[in-house]
Scaffold this active site. Structure first.
Site, PDB file in Angstrom:
ATOM      1  N   TYR A 138       0.844  -1.157  -0.050  1.00  0.00           N
ATOM      2  CA  TYR A 138      -0.226  -0.078  -0.004  1.00  0.00           C
ATOM      3  C   TYR A 138       0.924   1.257  -0.036  1.00  0.00           C
ATOM      4  CZ  TYR A 138      -3.776   3.176   1.546  1.00  0.00           C
ATOM      5  OH  TYR A 138      -4.679   4.096   1.605  1.00  0.00           O
ATOM      6  N   LYS A 152       1.293   4.307  -2.874  1.00  0.00           N
ATOM      7  CA  LYS A 152       0.947   5.663  -2.580  1.00  0.00           C
ATOM      8  C   LYS A 152       2.091   6.559  -2.708  1.00  0.00           C
ATOM      9  CE  LYS A 152      -3.542   5.623  -1.350  1.00  0.00           C
ATOM     10  NZ  LYS A 152      -4.648   6.309  -2.131  1.00  0.00           N
TER      11      LYS A 152
END
Length: 204
Positions: free
Chosen positions: A131, A135
């Site tokens: 994740y 990002k």
């Protein structure tokens, strides 16, 4: 102003779309759910093209809010190939996909791109490795857009919110932010006559 909002069927994306609609902004909401204005995978070019076509029927598109995203968490070494692809597609490729189609026209005619990131785009977090990678990639892509936007009519705003009580999490979390409050802060930044390029929103 005509706006395209990805991830518009739930959580922060839904709250942003609601606030824009309340003030009379025509919205094209994009989400996987069938009740979205444009139902489809935001990481697919075909979905983005359908959304842009729908927006053009409403007027001149001059706002893009990239809010599509998904979280799959666990320690490094626990992610299978499908999970990695899902995280990267939803949190990174979807943002790039829509920006690639709208950024050139925003440079020429004017427009604002808001990329919803996360505090996971600013600091590495345990059990969030993939994740964070997605990002951080989205943040890097947005920083490059900012560099290319200098001297043009395009504006890029990066937003890094902390934890919010949304369907992103399986159950409410004490102290997490209300997505409606975060949405209000983002709308204020969009409307601001001051050039705001990055916002970090943390819970107290």
């Amino acid at each position: 102003m005509v706006a395209i909002v990805t991830g518009a069927s739930s959580g922060l994306g839904l709250e942003i779309a609601k606030r824009l609609r309340t003030r009379g902004t025509p919205i094209v909401g994009v989400a996987r759910r069938a009740n979205a204005d444009i139902a489809g995978d935001a990481s697919k070019r075909e979905t983005a093209l359908r959304a842009i076509e729908a927006g053009e029927r409403l007027g001149d598109i001059d706002l893009l809010v990239n809010c599509a995203g998904i979280g799959i968490f666990g320690p490094a070494g626990s992610y299978d190939e499908d999970s990695i692809a899902t995280i990267i597609d939803s949190n990174l490729i979807a943002t790039i996909n829509f920006c690639e189609l709208l950024f050139p026209r925003f440079k020429e005619h004017g427009g604002t791109i808001v990329n919803i990131l996360s505090t996971a785009a600013l600091i590495g977090k345990a059990n969030e490795s993939v994740y964070c990678a997605a990002k951080w990639g989205a943040r890097g892509y947005g920083e490059s857009l900012k560099a290319e936007a200098k001297g043009t009519k395009a504006r890029i705003i990066a937003v890094a919110p902390g934890g919010m009580n949304t369907a992103f999490w399986p159950e409410p979390r004490a102290g997490f932010m209300n997505p409606a409050d975060v949405a209000a802060t983002i709308i204020d930044a969009i409307d601001s006559p001051i050039d705001i390029s990055e916002i970090v929103i943390n819970r107290r």
